[in-house]
Design a protein around this motif. Sequence first.
Motif, PDB file in Angstrom:
ATOM      1  N   ARG A  38      17.246  -8.381  14.312  1.00 50.88           N
ATOM      2  CA  ARG A  38      17.786  -7.266  13.536  1.00 50.88           C
ATOM      3  C   ARG A  38      16.824  -6.069  13.493  1.00 50.88           C
ATOM      4  NH1 ARG A  38      21.674  -9.301   9.858  1.00 50.88           N
ATOM      5  NH2 ARG A  38      22.190  -7.107   9.492  1.00 50.88           N
ATOM      6  N   GLY A  39      15.716  -6.158  14.240  1.00 51.78           N
ATOM      7  CA  GLY A  39      14.795  -5.013  14.324  1.00 51.78           C
ATOM      8  C   GLY A  39      13.616  -5.065  13.371  1.00 51.78           C
ATOM      9  N   ILE A  40      13.407  -6.248  12.729  1.00 53.79           N
ATOM     10  CA  ILE A  40      12.290  -6.379  11.773  1.00 53.79           C
ATOM     11  C   ILE A  40      11.344  -7.480  12.251  1.00 53.79           C
ATOM     12  CG2 ILE A  40      11.651  -6.882   9.373  1.00 53.79           C
ATOM     13  CD1 ILE A  40      14.621  -6.171   8.643  1.00 53.79           C
ATOM     14  N   LYS A  41      10.107  -7.130  12.550  1.00 54.65           N
ATOM     15  CA  LYS A  41       9.125  -8.132  12.972  1.00 54.65           C
ATOM     16  C   LYS A  41       8.058  -8.254  11.877  1.00 54.65           C
ATOM     17  CE  LYS A  41       6.055  -9.434  16.793  1.00 54.65           C
ATOM     18  NZ  LYS A  41       6.565 -10.806  16.892  1.00 54.65           N
ATOM     19  N   VAL A  42       7.884  -9.483  11.375  1.00 57.27           N
ATOM     20  CA  VAL A  42       6.854  -9.725  10.356  1.00 57.27           C
ATOM     21  C   VAL A  42       5.518  -9.930  11.069  1.00 57.27           C
ATOM     22  CG1 VAL A  42       6.098 -11.247   8.485  1.00 57.27           C
ATOM     23  CG2 VAL A  42       8.537 -10.723   8.761  1.00 57.27           C
ATOM     24  N   LEU A  43       4.542  -9.076  10.768  1.00 61.09           N
ATOM     25  CA  LEU A  43       3.254  -9.115  11.474  1.00 61.09           C
ATOM     26  C   LEU A  43       2.203  -9.907  10.702  1.00 61.09           C
ATOM     27  CD1 LEU A  43       3.213  -5.376  12.590  1.00 61.09           C
ATOM     28  CD2 LEU A  43       3.810  -7.339  13.993  1.00 61.09           C
ATOM     29  N   GLU A  44       2.236  -9.795   9.375  1.00 65.19           N
ATOM     30  CA  GLU A  44       1.310 -10.619   8.576  1.00 65.19           C
ATOM     31  C   GLU A  44       1.818 -10.751   7.145  1.00 65.19           C
ATOM     32  OE1 GLU A  44      -2.278  -7.743   7.255  1.00 65.19           O
ATOM     33  OE2 GLU A  44      -2.161  -7.990   9.425  1.00 65.19           O
ATOM     34  N   CYS A  45       1.399 -11.836   6.487  1.00 66.14           N
ATOM     35  CA  CYS A  45       1.785 -12.098   5.086  1.00 66.14           C
ATOM     36  C   CYS A  45       0.562 -12.582   4.344  1.00 66.14           C
ATOM     37  CB  CYS A  45       2.773 -13.254   4.975  1.00 66.14           C
ATOM     38  SG  CYS A  45       4.239 -13.093   5.900  1.00 66.14           S
ATOM     39  N   ARG A  46       0.397 -12.086   3.125  1.00 66.89           N
ATOM     40  CA  ARG A  46      -0.676 -12.605   2.261  1.00 66.89           C
ATOM     41  C   ARG A  46      -0.212 -12.586   0.814  1.00 66.89           C
ATOM     42  NH1 ARG A  46      -6.304 -10.081   2.548  1.00 66.89           N
ATOM     43  NH2 ARG A  46      -6.836 -11.940   1.359  1.00 66.89           N
ATOM     44  N   ALA A  47      -0.681 -13.554   0.065  1.00 71.73           N
ATOM     45  CA  ALA A  47      -0.335 -13.613  -1.363  1.00 71.73           C
ATOM     46  C   ALA A  47      -0.939 -12.402  -2.079  1.00 71.73           C
ATOM     47  CB  ALA A  47      -0.876 -14.894  -1.966  1.00 71.73           C
ATOM     48  N   HIS A  48      -0.222 -11.966  -3.120  1.00 69.55           N
ATOM     49  CA  HIS A  48      -0.705 -10.817  -3.885  1.00 69.55           C
ATOM     50  C   HIS A  48      -0.265 -10.937  -5.341  1.00 69.55           C
ATOM     51  CE1 HIS A  48      -2.441  -6.946  -4.466  1.00 69.55           C
ATOM     52  NE2 HIS A  48      -1.298  -6.404  -4.858  1.00 69.55           N
ATOM     53  N   THR A  49      -0.998 -10.256  -6.219  1.00 66.53           N
ATOM     54  CA  THR A  49      -0.765 -10.411  -7.662  1.00 66.53           C
ATOM     55  C   THR A  49       0.461  -9.651  -8.180  1.00 66.53           C
ATOM     56  OG1 THR A  49      -2.525  -8.782  -7.752  1.00 66.53           O
ATOM     57  CG2 THR A  49      -3.072 -10.971  -8.548  1.00 66.53           C
ATOM     58  N   ASN A  50       0.801  -8.518  -7.566  1.00 62.95           N
ATOM     59  CA  ASN A  50       1.913  -7.732  -8.130  1.00 62.95           C
ATOM     60  C   ASN A  50       2.917  -7.288  -7.068  1.00 62.95           C
ATOM     61  OD1 ASN A  50      -0.599  -5.879  -7.678  1.00 62.95           O
ATOM     62  ND2 ASN A  50       1.172  -4.548  -7.469  1.00 62.95           N
ATOM     63  N   LYS A  51       4.083  -6.871  -7.567  1.00 64.50           N
ATOM     64  CA  LYS A  51       5.119  -6.306  -6.697  1.00 64.50           C
ATOM     65  C   LYS A  51       4.670  -4.910  -6.261  1.00 64.50           C
ATOM     66  CE  LYS A  51       9.950  -4.790  -6.957  1.00 64.50           C
ATOM     67  NZ  LYS A  51      11.107  -4.587  -7.832  1.00 64.50           N
ATOM     68  N   LEU A  52       4.934  -4.568  -5.015  1.00 68.69           N
ATOM     69  CA  LEU A  52       4.610  -3.215  -4.532  1.00 68.69           C
ATOM     70  C   LEU A  52       5.543  -2.215  -5.196  1.00 68.69           C
ATOM     71  CD1 LEU A  52       4.066  -3.000  -0.665  1.00 68.69           C
ATOM     72  CD2 LEU A  52       2.539  -2.231  -2.457  1.00 68.69           C
ATOM     73  N   ARG A  53       4.996  -1.097  -5.601  1.00 69.68           N
ATOM     74  CA  ARG A  53       5.802  -0.040  -6.230  1.00 69.68           C
ATOM     75  C   ARG A  53       5.778   1.210  -5.351  1.00 69.68           C
ATOM     76  NH1 ARG A  53       8.622  -2.444 -10.207  1.00 69.68           N
ATOM     77  NH2 ARG A  53       7.324  -3.934 -11.312  1.00 69.68           N
ATOM     78  N   VAL A  54       6.814   2.032  -5.489  1.00 70.50           N
ATOM     79  CA  VAL A  54       6.866   3.289  -4.737  1.00 70.50           C
ATOM     80  C   VAL A  54       5.630   4.126  -5.105  1.00 70.50           C
ATOM     81  CG1 VAL A  54       8.113   5.465  -4.442  1.00 70.50           C
ATOM     82  CG2 VAL A  54       9.365   3.309  -4.515  1.00 70.50           C
ATOM     83  N   GLY A  55       4.956   4.638  -4.092  1.00 68.35           N
ATOM     84  CA  GLY A  55       3.754   5.441  -4.323  1.00 68.35           C
ATOM     85  C   GLY A  55       2.463   4.673  -4.154  1.00 68.35           C
ATOM     86  N   HIS A  56       2.554   3.319  -4.012  1.00 76.00           N
ATOM     87  CA  HIS A  56       1.347   2.510  -3.828  1.00 76.00           C
ATOM     88  C   HIS A  56       0.874   2.578  -2.374  1.00 76.00           C
ATOM     89  CE1 HIS A  56       1.458  -0.317  -7.572  1.00 76.00           C
ATOM     90  NE2 HIS A  56       1.676   0.939  -7.877  1.00 76.00           N
ATOM     91  N   LEU A  57       0.572   3.779  -1.918  1.00 78.19           N
ATOM     92  CA  LEU A  57       0.025   3.930  -0.560  1.00 78.19           C
ATOM     93  C   LEU A  57      -0.906   5.134  -0.556  1.00 78.19           C
ATOM     94  CD1 LEU A  57       2.621   5.483   1.906  1.00 78.19           C
ATOM     95  CD2 LEU A  57       3.016   5.423  -0.522  1.00 78.19           C
TER      96      LEU A  57
END
Length: 370
Positions: free
Chosen positions: A105-124
Amino acid sequence: MHKLFHLTHSPIECYFHPSVRDFVVREIPLYEASGAGEHLMIFVRKKELSTFEMVEILSNVLGIKSAQIGYAGLKDKHATTYQYLSIPRTFESRLSACSTILNERGIKVLECRAHTNKLRVGHLKGNSFFMRLKKLTPIEAQKAINALEILKVSGFANYFGSQRFGKDGQNYQEGEKILENLRITRDKKIARFLLSAYQSHLFNLWLLERMRLNKMIESCSPKELVSSAGGYGVLDSVLCDERVVRELKAQEQFFKLLRGDVAVHYPYGKAFVLDDVRAESTRFIQRQISPSGALCGKKLLGAQDVALEIERVFVDSRLREVGSRRYAWVWAQDVAYTYKPEVAQMELSFSLPKGSYATIFLETLKNAHH
């Protein structure tokens, strides 16, 4: 919308068509995944999908509510883009089991790691870009190289790009209809999206007026400007005062700061109202601060003094979204280019702070007024 840019060269003729091969966007994260926690931070590559479309596919394939999927920013559809997402960690095994379906479907997962919080808009932090410009003759390429060398130093006006306003560019009108109760939208997400397009439209109109002011200050004498006051529309209140005009003329940078402007520490930091314009002009040239425009709404830190005379025209008090400030002027970093005369193409790469558009950087470079 018509735009004004600060460069003075004649328009550069070249062709850019956003596609998976000729346009690559890579998100620069604000932080690394912590390695522990209830969420999973995923780094993905997507092709020919908007962020919303990608979220919908993940939601359907993984059997997860789209509201549980976090992302830091919206990425272009007609491109190869690399971005971070977050999902609840309980879906980790499901994610690895579905990698083939997602790939198709055009989505390739390149890496995964556990994290403490959900990503929010602007967190970049920002985004890095690669663009391939085509049909660029050697003469036009030389013009582009000269302009890029200026842009590395000068920065550019931070307009919202046309992608912000939808296919026909009319999203902001739909947002205004919501405010006037001429459109009822049950889907809160869509309503918010349309209202923010209207906020963005008002910002662009304000920035255009400020760019008009900058151009006039650069090209006319104080006496000429003051003697013609009365025909400048929004800018009359500034240009009728010879003392203010002389102060603006004395500033070395192209984008002139006004008393009462709201500046923001750069590339991120607190907003504050400008008082000592001369001292702040030096900090602006040194990229320590940048002036900002209003994304109007409640709790907005508004401009004061002379700057308010222009800003108030582009503030709609009916907007009940939370207001914020947006940099009016930004700088591209890591600008690099290679020209290939045998195929009349230039490969261009650079990075921008979050919320800034590669297409606006390109429009500034081309200096094509539309």
